[in-house]
Motif scaffolding. Structure first.
Motif, PDB file in Angstrom:
ATOM      1  N   ARG A   1       1.677  31.674  71.940  1.00 54.89           N
ATOM      2  CA  ARG A   1       0.349  31.177  71.562  1.00 54.89           C
ATOM      3  C   ARG A   1      -0.473  32.303  70.937  1.00 54.89           C
ATOM      4  O   ARG A   1      -1.103  32.136  69.896  1.00 54.89           O
ATOM      5  CB  ARG A   1      -0.326  30.626  72.829  1.00 54.89           C
ATOM      6  N   LEU A   2      -0.412  33.476  71.567  1.00 53.04           N
ATOM      7  CA  LEU A   2      -1.212  34.607  71.092  1.00 53.04           C
ATOM      8  C   LEU A   2      -0.762  35.035  69.698  1.00 53.04           C
ATOM      9  O   LEU A   2      -1.583  35.232  68.795  1.00 53.04           O
ATOM     10  CB  LEU A   2      -1.087  35.781  72.071  1.00 53.04           C
ATOM     11  N   SER A   3       0.546  35.160  69.549  1.00 53.05           N
ATOM     12  CA  SER A   3       1.063  35.585  68.254  1.00 53.05           C
ATOM     13  C   SER A   3       0.626  34.601  67.164  1.00 53.05           C
ATOM     14  O   SER A   3       0.168  34.990  66.088  1.00 53.05           O
ATOM     15  CB  SER A   3       2.586  35.692  68.356  1.00 53.05           C
ATOM     16  N   GLY A   4       0.720  33.314  67.486  1.00 53.94           N
ATOM     17  CA  GLY A   4       0.308  32.275  66.536  1.00 53.94           C
ATOM     18  C   GLY A   4      -1.163  32.410  66.192  1.00 53.94           C
ATOM     19  O   GLY A   4      -1.559  32.343  65.018  1.00 53.94           O
ATOM     20  N   ARG A   5      -1.986  32.647  67.226  1.00 52.78           N
ATOM     21  CA  ARG A   5      -3.426  32.740  66.968  1.00 52.78           C
ATOM     22  C   ARG A   5      -3.763  33.971  66.130  1.00 52.78           C
ATOM     23  O   ARG A   5      -4.562  33.898  65.204  1.00 52.78           O
ATOM     24  CB  ARG A   5      -4.194  32.808  68.301  1.00 52.78           C
ATOM     25  N   ILE A   6      -3.154  35.114  66.465  1.00 56.65           N
ATOM     26  CA  ILE A   6      -3.480  36.342  65.716  1.00 56.65           C
ATOM     27  C   ILE A   6      -3.102  36.176  64.247  1.00 56.65           C
ATOM     28  O   ILE A   6      -3.892  36.428  63.342  1.00 56.65           O
ATOM     29  CB  ILE A   6      -2.795  37.589  66.341  1.00 56.65           C
ATOM     30  N   ILE A   7      -1.901  35.684  64.025  1.00 61.57           N
ATOM     31  CA  ILE A   7      -1.466  35.546  62.618  1.00 61.57           C
ATOM     32  C   ILE A   7      -2.275  34.468  61.893  1.00 61.57           C
ATOM     33  O   ILE A   7      -2.653  34.635  60.742  1.00 61.57           O
ATOM     34  CB  ILE A   7       0.052  35.296  62.543  1.00 61.57           C
ATOM     35  N   GLY A   8      -2.588  33.411  62.631  1.00 59.24           N
ATOM     36  CA  GLY A   8      -3.351  32.313  62.022  1.00 59.24           C
ATOM     37  C   GLY A   8      -4.806  32.687  61.762  1.00 59.24           C
ATOM     38  O   GLY A   8      -5.391  32.279  60.762  1.00 59.24           O
ATOM     39  N   GLU A   9      -5.411  33.490  62.663  1.00 54.01           N
ATOM     40  CA  GLU A   9      -6.854  33.726  62.561  1.00 54.01           C
ATOM     41  C   GLU A   9      -7.239  35.074  61.966  1.00 54.01           C
ATOM     42  O   GLU A   9      -8.380  35.282  61.596  1.00 54.01           O
ATOM     43  CB  GLU A   9      -7.488  33.594  63.962  1.00 54.01           C
ATOM     44  N   VAL A  10      -6.283  35.999  61.919  1.00 54.73           N
ATOM     45  CA  VAL A  10      -6.641  37.336  61.423  1.00 54.73           C
ATOM     46  C   VAL A  10      -5.990  37.580  60.070  1.00 54.73           C
ATOM     47  O   VAL A  10      -4.764  37.690  59.967  1.00 54.73           O
ATOM     48  CB  VAL A  10      -6.207  38.434  62.423  1.00 54.73           C
ATOM     49  N   LYS A  11      -6.822  37.693  59.086  1.00 50.67           N
ATOM     50  CA  LYS A  11      -6.322  37.947  57.722  1.00 50.67           C
ATOM     51  C   LYS A  11      -5.774  39.356  57.633  1.00 50.67           C
ATOM     52  O   LYS A  11      -6.419  40.304  58.087  1.00 50.67           O
ATOM     53  CB  LYS A  11      -7.472  37.794  56.742  1.00 50.67           C
ATOM     54  N   GLY A  12      -4.584  39.506  57.065  1.00 53.02           N
ATOM     55  CA  GLY A  12      -4.030  40.854  56.878  1.00 53.02           C
ATOM     56  C   GLY A  12      -2.939  41.193  57.869  1.00 53.02           C
ATOM     57  O   GLY A  12      -2.403  42.289  57.854  1.00 53.02           O
ATOM     58  N   VAL A  13      -2.624  40.232  58.784  1.00 50.19           N
ATOM     59  CA  VAL A  13      -1.573  40.483  59.772  1.00 50.19           C
ATOM     60  C   VAL A  13      -0.516  39.378  59.650  1.00 50.19           C
ATOM     61  O   VAL A  13      -0.853  38.201  59.604  1.00 50.19           O
ATOM     62  CB  VAL A  13      -2.147  40.479  61.207  1.00 50.19           C
ATOM     63  N   ASN A  14       0.748  39.759  59.609  1.00 50.22           N
ATOM     64  CA  ASN A  14       1.790  38.717  59.583  1.00 50.22           C
ATOM     65  C   ASN A  14       2.886  38.942  60.618  1.00 50.22           C
ATOM     66  O   ASN A  14       3.912  38.286  60.616  1.00 50.22           O
ATOM     67  CB  ASN A  14       2.399  38.574  58.176  1.00 50.22           C
ATOM     68  N   ARG A  15       2.670  39.951  61.512  1.00 49.34           N
ATOM     69  CA  ARG A  15       3.706  40.199  62.519  1.00 49.34           C
ATOM     70  C   ARG A  15       3.039  40.754  63.776  1.00 49.34           C
ATOM     71  O   ARG A  15       2.159  41.621  63.701  1.00 49.34           O
ATOM     72  CB  ARG A  15       4.724  41.211  61.981  1.00 49.34           C
ATOM     73  N   VAL A  16       3.467  40.251  64.954  1.00 45.43           N
ATOM     74  CA  VAL A  16       2.901  40.735  66.227  1.00 45.43           C
ATOM     75  C   VAL A  16       4.032  41.232  67.110  1.00 45.43           C
ATOM     76  O   VAL A  16       5.029  40.538  67.314  1.00 45.43           O
ATOM     77  CB  VAL A  16       2.127  39.603  66.951  1.00 45.43           C
ATOM     78  N   LEU A  17       3.864  42.438  67.620  1.00 47.58           N
ATOM     79  CA  LEU A  17       4.863  43.016  68.519  1.00 47.58           C
ATOM     80  C   LEU A  17       4.257  43.167  69.912  1.00 47.58           C
ATOM     81  O   LEU A  17       3.048  43.278  70.054  1.00 47.58           O
ATOM     82  CB  LEU A  17       5.292  44.404  68.033  1.00 47.58           C
ATOM     83  N   PHE A  18       5.119  43.228  70.919  1.00 46.23           N
ATOM     84  CA  PHE A  18       4.636  43.416  72.294  1.00 46.23           C
ATOM     85  C   PHE A  18       5.178  44.755  72.805  1.00 46.23           C
ATOM     86  O   PHE A  18       6.399  44.955  72.855  1.00 46.23           O
ATOM     87  CB  PHE A  18       5.129  42.242  73.153  1.00 46.23           C
ATOM     88  N   ASP A  19       4.275  45.656  73.147  1.00 47.18           N
ATOM     89  CA  ASP A  19       4.645  47.001  73.605  1.00 47.18           C
ATOM     90  C   ASP A  19       5.113  46.920  75.069  1.00 47.18           C
ATOM     91  O   ASP A  19       4.351  46.531  75.950  1.00 47.18           O
ATOM     92  CB  ASP A  19       3.402  47.894  73.468  1.00 47.18           C
ATOM     93  N   ILE A  20       6.363  47.307  75.311  1.00 52.11           N
ATOM     94  CA  ILE A  20       6.907  47.169  76.673  1.00 52.11           C
ATOM     95  C   ILE A  20       7.148  48.531  77.329  1.00 52.11           C
ATOM     96  O   ILE A  20       8.057  48.683  78.143  1.00 52.11           O
ATOM     97  CB  ILE A  20       8.216  46.331  76.678  1.00 52.11           C
ATOM     98  N   THR A  21       6.288  49.506  76.990  1.00 49.27           N
ATOM     99  CA  THR A  21       6.492  50.849  77.547  1.00 49.27           C
ATOM    100  C   THR A  21       5.490  51.150  78.645  1.00 49.27           C
ATOM    101  O   THR A  21       4.292  50.929  78.490  1.00 49.27           O
ATOM    102  CB  THR A  21       6.333  51.911  76.433  1.00 49.27           C
ATOM    103  N   SER A  22       6.001  51.695  79.749  1.00 45.76           N
ATOM    104  CA  SER A  22       5.096  52.064  80.840  1.00 45.76           C
ATOM    105  C   SER A  22       4.564  53.474  80.601  1.00 45.76           C
ATOM    106  O   SER A  22       4.951  54.147  79.650  1.00 45.76           O
ATOM    107  CB  SER A  22       5.856  52.007  82.169  1.00 45.76           C
ATOM    108  N   LYS A  23       3.654  53.919  81.466  1.00 40.94           N
ATOM    109  CA  LYS A  23       3.154  55.306  81.435  1.00 40.94           C
ATOM    110  C   LYS A  23       3.524  55.976  82.741  1.00 40.94           C
ATOM    111  O   LYS A  23       3.083  55.486  83.779  1.00 40.94           O
ATOM    112  CB  LYS A  23       1.641  55.322  81.252  1.00 40.94           C
TER     113      LYS A  23
END
Ligand code: XMP
Length: 520
Positions: A490-512
């Motif tokens: 849902r989030l990826s769809g919303r970001i790409i749909g609502e934010v001009k200039g973005v066509n790819r969403v990644l999820f950072d899976i790194t801990s600290k």
């Protein structure tokens, strides 16, 4: 010696990365404590009259000439002492035991067996083989004990894990009880403070608040204080604390560096009017910051430039305010430790934090940092005590340099605007999905990477957004928050749909560790 401060514990900092965790554990137990440097220790202890002393770990070797030393008098004051790692080694070294460099350094989890029944190990948790899990981080080891001391625990490899002179109430632990991987660490510290030192746990955030109010009033006198307001939890709590302590003598300055989240400036100004009873100066300096950051790609340079510029603006505003002598900042302990140090500490710098590292030497204002020893959750508790609403208190941490350190590579106005929009969608979706308060910090990062996509029937070539969501208790370590698949879709769809200039969403899976929370 007569104890005036009945329940106070002093923690002597020998430079360990985890000294503040000792303070944190002590406060969780409900005991009042303070960190002091190892220099001038004897006179400091005489002055403070603590009920107990805890010596922290540290990076030095106690047997080396230039290592931090321990005045022998401190061990003769009849105050119970617990030495942790270097703290234990320096006790041994000072009292005639032997410490040497070990040919097998121990880092990480280890198991100990108790040799001698002792109050210190009362109620600790054992595994099936009668061992208890601890966390070690040392290169030196105690090989001969001083007179009057017994080995209380050993590791599986037969190394000394704990020592004690029970008659004199002086104890040592080779492992770190302050770290959560030492399963019974908190119980051991509690045993030392409550069972051995007979301290009544009575510390509460109100005590901290009342003590701070008195100290701030004493320090400030009739002068005025300038406070850097960002609208985040830390600076809001500092402002509220100062407002309560000195009222109209506080002038807050809110510098907009251009890297705030969408409409954040409006929100900060409105909240200030609603909850503080002091003056606010708003400076929109975004143009200057953009100019200074043109063509800058190195994260440390970005941070340094922003920090320097920020302080310059403060100085300029401060000069306009009569009798301004102090600058209050919402520096927290994780900022302090990662930027460098508490006095006398040699731990390594990871990042130049905005609040600490960028301060130029020429600064004419004296710093007031009342939250310097607190962790985030404690600051939130303090904010609650001060009457701030939950939408301020529960806000995720936001770094001083703002969105600028979430745009690896060169910063442009266009990129900042894309990130602002993406961030807004992300936070909105988290709140709608009732996830915001379950996550310690969540944000988007705009990567300097464009990729090809297909939207409708056309080809797109746009930026990539990486989303980050972590859980943490203090920002020093962090784990990733696992979203459900539906949420991510849902989030990826919303970001790409609502934010001009973005066509790819990644999820950072790194801990600290190994990564830090922010990307720069
Ligand atoms: P890192 O990226 O160092 O971040 O793992 C730890 C926590 O600190 C925040 N952070 C900052 N906060 N000024 C701040 O006030 C800064 O310069 C700064 N840099 C990082 C970060 O957002 C995280 O919560």
């Amino acid at each position: 010696m007569k104890n005036k401060n009945l329940n106070k514990v002093l923690v002597v900092d020998f430079g360990s990365q985890t000294t503040q965790l000792i303070i944190r554990r002590i406060r969780e137990i409900g005991v009042d404590c303070e960190i002091i440097s190892y220099s001038n220790l004897y006179s400091n202890i005489r002055k403070n009259r603590p009920k107990a002393i805890i010596l922290s770990g540290g990076p030095a070797s106690s047997f080396k000439k230039k290592s931090p030393k321990l005045n022998k008098q401190v061990l003769k004051m009849n105050i119970p002492i617990l030495g942790i790692c270097y703290g234990m080694q320096i006790i041994c070294q000072t009292l005639g035991g032997k410490v040497q460099s070990s040919n097998r350094r121990e880092f990480g989890k280890a198991e100990i067996k108790i040799l001698k029944k002792n109050l210190l190990f009362n109620r600790i948790v054992f595994s099936k083989n009668n061992a208890s899990q601890v966390w070690m981080s040392h290169g030196d080891e105690v090989v001969a004990l001083p007179k009057g001391f017994d080995a209380l625990a050993k590791t599986k490899a037969n190394n000394i894990a704990s020592i004690g002179n029970i008659k004199k109430n002086i104890y040592g632990l080779q492992f770190h009880p302050e770290v959560i991987h030492t399963i019974s660490g908190k119980i051991i510290i509690e045993n030392f403070l409550v069972k051995i030192c007979k301290i009544q746990p009575d510390w509460k955030i109100e005590n901290f608040l009342n003590r701070q109010i008195i100290e701030i009033r004493k320090k400030v006198g009739k002068e005025r204080v300038i406070c850097g307001l960002s609208g985040g939890v830390d600076s809001s709590v500092v402002a509220a604390l100062l407002s309560k302590s000195i009222g109209k003598s506080l002038i807050c300055i809110f510098v907009n560096h251009g890297f705030l989240r969408k409409e954040e400036e409006k929100e900060v100004i409105n909240n200030f009017k609603k909850y503080m009873n002091s003056k606010l100066v708003y400076v929109n300096a975004s143009k200057t910051f953009y100019l200074k950051l043109k063509n800058i790609t190195d994260p440390e340079r970005k941070r340094k430039i922003i920090g320097k510029e920020f302080i310059k603006i403060f100085e300029k505003e401060a000069q306009k305010i009569k009798n301004a002598k102090f600058l209050a900042q919402g520096t927290l302990y994780p900022d302090v430790i990662e930027s460098k140090k508490i006095e006398g500490n040699n731990s390594k710098a990871i990042k130049s934090h905005h609040n600490v590292g960028g301060l130029p030497k020429r600064l004419n204002l004296t710093l007031i940092e009342p939250l310097r020893e607190l962790f985030k959750d404690e600051v939130r508790e303090l904010g609650k005590e001060l009457g701030l609403p939950s939408n301020i208190i529960q806000r995720h941490p936001f770094p001083g340099p703002g969105l600028s350190i979430r745009i690896p590579g060169e910063i442009t106005n266009k990129k900042v605007n894309i990130l602002k929009e993406a961030d807004k969608v992300y936070i909105d979706e988290l709140k709608k999905s009732n996830l915001y308060n379950k996550i310690w910090q969540a944000f988007c990062v705009l990567l300097p990477v464009k990729s090809v996509g297909v939207m409708g029937d056309s080809r797109s070539y746009e930026y990539t957004v990486s989303i980050r969501a972590i859980t943490s208790t203090d920002g020093m370590t962090a784990d990733i928050y696992y979203f459900r698949e539906e949420f991510l879709k849902r989030l990826s769809g919303r970001i790409i749909g609502e934010v001009k200039g973005v066509n790819r969403v990644l999820f950072d899976i790194t801990s600290k560790p190994p990564a830090t929370i922010e990307w720069e």
